[in-house]
Motif scaffolding. Structure first.
Motif, PDB file in Angstrom:
ATOM      1  N   ASP A   3     -73.392   2.045  31.880  1.00 17.88           N
ATOM      2  CA  ASP A   3     -72.705   1.890  30.610  1.00 17.88           C
ATOM      3  C   ASP A   3     -73.465   0.895  29.737  1.00 17.88           C
ATOM      4  N   ASP A   4     -73.588   1.231  28.470  1.00 20.71           N
ATOM      5  CA  ASP A   4     -74.275   0.342  27.525  1.00 20.71           C
ATOM      6  C   ASP A   4     -73.632  -1.035  27.440  1.00 20.71           C
ATOM      7  N   ARG A   5     -72.339  -1.062  27.706  1.00 23.26           N
ATOM      8  CA  ARG A   5     -71.628  -2.328  27.529  1.00 23.26           C
ATOM      9  C   ARG A   5     -71.764  -3.235  28.735  1.00 23.26           C
ATOM     10  N   PRO A   7     -72.429  -5.878  31.396  1.00 20.38           N
ATOM     11  CA  PRO A   7     -73.006  -7.220  31.349  1.00 20.38           C
ATOM     12  C   PRO A   7     -74.222  -7.336  32.279  1.00 20.38           C
TER      13      PRO A   7
ATOM     14  N   ASP B 212     -71.528 -13.727  29.816  1.00 19.39           N
ATOM     15  CA  ASP B 212     -71.317 -12.300  30.065  1.00 19.39           C
ATOM     16  C   ASP B 212     -70.002 -11.815  29.468  1.00 19.39           C
ATOM     17  N   ARG B 215     -70.564 -11.577  25.791  1.00 17.02           N
ATOM     18  CA  ARG B 215     -71.411 -10.425  25.493  1.00 17.02           C
ATOM     19  C   ARG B 215     -70.592  -9.135  25.446  1.00 17.02           C
ATOM     20  N   ALA B 216     -69.583  -9.041  26.328  1.00 13.38           N
ATOM     21  CA  ALA B 216     -68.801  -7.806  26.430  1.00 13.38           C
ATOM     22  C   ALA B 216     -67.726  -7.720  25.346  1.00 13.38           C
ATOM     23  N   ARG B 264     -64.936   8.036  23.443  1.00 19.99           N
ATOM     24  CA  ARG B 264     -65.981   9.065  23.612  1.00 19.99           C
ATOM     25  C   ARG B 264     -65.383  10.462  23.452  1.00 19.99           C
ATOM     26  N   PRO B 272     -73.357  -1.628  22.361  1.00 19.42           N
ATOM     27  CA  PRO B 272     -73.137  -3.063  22.515  1.00 19.42           C
ATOM     28  C   PRO B 272     -73.561  -3.793  21.242  1.00 19.42           C
TER      29      PRO B 272
END
Lengths: 118, 295
Positions: A3-5, A7, B212, B215-216, B264, B272
């Protein structure tokens, strides 16, 4: 799965899984330390440790106190089973969607696969 | 553990730090992110006991570090001015730093000075902007202080010198774990080194969490305008733009797997958002309402 997301710690974990699947990392083989991973990928060691912890939870790695992390004896088989289960959903379905969009028929795909398999 | 409680710094009518409460666990690398004038240097100056807060407290393991000799020997704060004598030669600056600090590693200082190609005979006043910054990095890292604070030490360093800085910082941290706080604008190139990020804006704490996790938090959703609007409804929208019938919104807040799946299925593309872009969106100019909403 990729998945692109995801971490960074998940990408580390996925990278190790791929190495186990491909046989680069053998079962019961010791893997590099979090510090070695951190230095190699230029990331914080806590991030690498988080990836390792996830793999221990999933049973891919096991810890020997004071020595390090090792690949679980049944890791490869288990990962293969998991990936096989997801193979059609993760790999084949997106290909079929693309094929439909650009007008490539299933018979064409079958012919191509038979050709490649020869 | 470093604890800040309701920390406030004022300069006349200007409030630089506005009631920040923060706990920092030892031996982690922290990234302090904030726009110019957001209060980073004021916050760090108080943290390093270079100044007293106007209100609130700083404690290190329960002790007030201000004018505490033992804690100050264990604190290295490198800021723009470097706090060195401009007329001194580099060799003397390094020698002096070694005399002040019990944890100083002279051999490592020499190694770093070689890495950054600093000529020990040069006077500080004759250094270029980038060389001055490199000297700051040498002073900050070779001190091996349990609390190391580096305030925008990369100014004027070229890409090669910055890469060397990040490499040395990580390698030395791995060998000698300690608390390191790095304030920066160049977020993307260094974000991987941070265990946690602290974002401040207009003197206030916007967020403090694992890198992290941060980032998400951002996701860019692209697709037909109507579908994007429907998906974005009820979520925190940080930014939006349109190209013909295609709309893109930047959303704040991690998506659960089923939400990503729903997006999707609705024909939307998820991408991201880089840590730097997320930071820019969160601290956008003139958008107080948005940052208030995130609190």
């Amino acid at each position: 799965m990729f998945d692109d997301r995801s971490p960074i710690y998940q990408q580390i974990a996925n990278g190790i899984k791929d190495e186990v699947l491909s046989g680069t990392l053998k079962e019961d083989e010791q893997i590099m330390s979090t510090n070695q991973y951190a230095a190699f990928y230029r990331i914080n060691p806590a991030t690498a440790a988080k990836g390792f912890a996830q793999l221990v939870d999933e049973g891919v790695l096991y810890k020997k106190r004071g020595i390090g992390m090792f690949v679980s004896p049944d890791a490869r088989g288990r990962l293969r089973a998991q990936r096989r289960e997801r193979f059609f959903a993760d790999v084949v379905d997106p290909m079929l969607t693309e094929a439909r969009m650009v007008g490539v028929g299933v018979d064409e795909i079958v012919a191509y696969l038979k050709d490649g398999a020869r | 553990m470093i604890s800040l409680r309701d920390l406030t710094v004022r300069y006349g009518d200007t409030v630089a730090v506005d009631g920040i409460t923060l706990d920092l666990e030892p031996n982690k690398i922290y990234g302090l992110l904030g726009r110019n004038g957001s209060g980073k240097t004021s916050l760090l100056s108080v943290l390093a006991s270079y100044r007293r807060p106007c209100a609130g407290t700083v404690t290190i393991d329960g002790v007030d570090p201000f004018e505490n000799a033992a804690l100050m020997r264990a604190t290295a704060f490198v800021r723009d001015s470097l706090d060195v004598t401009d007329q001194d030669r580099i060799a003397k600056v390094l020698d002096f730093a070694g005399r002040l600090r019990p944890t100083w590693d002279a051999g490592y200082a020499e190694h770093l000075a070689d890495v950054f190609e600093l000529d020990r005979r040069r006077r500080v006043s004759a250094l270029s902007r980038g060389q001055r910054s490199s000297l700051g990095v040498v002073l900050g890292l070779a001190a091996r202080a349990p609390l190391t604070i580096l305030d925008e030490v990369y100014l004027g360093m070229d890409a090669g010198a910055r890469a060397a800085f990040y490499r040395e910082l990580l390698a030395d941290y791995l060998a000698h774990p300690r608390t390191i706080i790095l304030s920066t604008h160049l977020i993307e190139e260094v974000a991987g080194l941070f265990e946690q990020v602290i974002v401040i804006d207009r003197g206030r704490l916007l967020l403090h969490e694992d890198t992290d996790t941060f980032r998400a938090r951002g996701v860019a959703v692209t697709g037909p305008a109507a579908a994007v609007e429907a998906f974005a409804a009820g979520r925190t929208v940080l930014g939006e733009q349109s190209l013909g019938g295609v709309r893109q919104v930047t959303l704040y807040g991690a998506l659960a797997d089923h939400e990503a799946e729903a997006a999707r299925t609705a024909g939307l593309t998820l991408a991201p958002v880089g840590v730097q872009d997320l930071f820019v969106h969160l601290t956008a100019v003139g958008d107080t309402a948005r940052t208030e909403a995130l609190r």
